[in-house]
Scaffold this active site. Structure first.
Site, PDB file in Angstrom:
ATOM      1  N   THR A  47     -95.215 -40.902-109.258  1.00 31.94           N
ATOM      2  CA  THR A  47     -95.291 -42.356-109.093  1.00 31.94           C
ATOM      3  C   THR A  47     -96.341 -42.955-110.018  1.00 31.94           C
ATOM      4  OG1 THR A  47     -94.541 -42.192-106.808  1.00 31.94           O
ATOM      5  CG2 THR A  47     -95.684 -44.224-107.421  1.00 31.94           C
ATOM      6  N   CYS A  48     -97.440 -42.255-110.178  1.00 29.99           N
ATOM      7  CA  CYS A  48     -98.523 -42.746-111.036  1.00 29.99           C
ATOM      8  C   CYS A  48     -98.065 -42.882-112.484  1.00 29.99           C
ATOM      9  CB  CYS A  48     -99.718 -41.804-110.956  1.00 29.99           C
ATOM     10  SG  CYS A  48    -100.301 -41.522-109.263  1.00 29.99           S
ATOM     11  N   SER A  49     -97.288 -41.914-112.952  1.00 26.20           N
ATOM     12  CA  SER A  49     -96.826 -41.904-114.348  1.00 26.20           C
ATOM     13  C   SER A  49     -95.578 -42.743-114.585  1.00 26.20           C
ATOM     14  CB  SER A  49     -96.528 -40.466-114.790  1.00 26.20           C
ATOM     15  OG  SER A  49     -97.721 -39.732-114.874  1.00 26.20           O
TER      16      SER A  49
END
Length: 159
Positions: A47-49
Site C-alpha cells: 500500500t505504501c508503494s
C-alpha cells in the site's frame, strides 16, 4: 500518550541521506514552517508503494502552491528511504525521513508492533499537518486501512 491537535511536535532526531547520512531535528523540520508529515509502516510495502507515497508525489505541486512542505517518514534506515525515493521518482522538496529505531513514532504515541508480520516495531500509518511545530490536523488510520492519511484527504482537511 498519542499526540493531539494543538500539541507541539516533540523534539526528536531523524535521518536523511544527502552526501551520507544526515541527522535532522524536528525543530529544523517544523519551526516556522507549514508541514505535512505522513508516515508509512514500511518502505517498499504494497500500500505504501502503490498508493500512499505516489499520492503525495502526484500532489506535490498542490502542497507547494499552498506553501506547505511535505515529508514522508518510516521506521526504516536512511539508505532504504533513499532507495525507495529513487524507485518511486520522489521529487525534490518531498523529504524522506528515516526513524530507524522508531523513537519519533514512539514520542508521537503512534508506534505499533508489527512483529506478527516479521516487521518489528513500526509507525502507524498517519498524516499530520503542523504550523510552526504545532499540530493542527491529525489523521491516523485504523489498522489495515488507507483513507484519511492520503494526499487528497490531507489537502481536503487542511482546506
Amino acid at each position: 500518550m498519542t499526540i493531539n491537535v494543538g500539541d507541539k511536535i516533540p523534539l526528536a532526531t531523524l535521518n536523511t541521506l544527502k552526501d551520507g547520512v544526515q541527522a535532522v531535528t524536528t525543530d529544523e523540520l517544523f519551526k516556522g514552517r507549514k508541514v505535512v508529515l505522513f508516515s508509512v509502516p514500511g518502505a517498499f510495502t504494497p500500500t505504501c508503494s502503490a498508493k500512499h507515497l505516489p499520492g503525495y508525489v502526484e500532489k506535490m505541486e498542490e502542497f507547494k502552491a499552498r506553501g506547505i512542505d511535505v515529508a514522508c517518514m518510516s521506521v526504516n534506515d536512511a539508505f532504504v528511504m533513499d532507495a525507495w525515493a529513487r524507485q518511486q521518482g520522489v521529487p525534490d522538496g518531498l523529504t524522506m525521513l528515516a526513524d530507524g529505531n522508531g523513537a519519533f513514532a514512539e514520542a508521537l504515541g503512534l508506534k505499533f508492533d508489527a512483529s506478527a508480520f516479521g516487521m518489528g516495531e513500526r509507525a502507524k500509518r498517519f498524516a499530520l499537518y503542523a504550523e510552526d511545530g504545532v499540530v493542527t490536523v491529525l489523521q491516523v488510520e485504523a489498522p489495515g486501512e488507507f483513507r484519511v492519511s492520503s494526499a487528497e484527504a490531507m489537502l481536503a482537511a487542511i482546506g
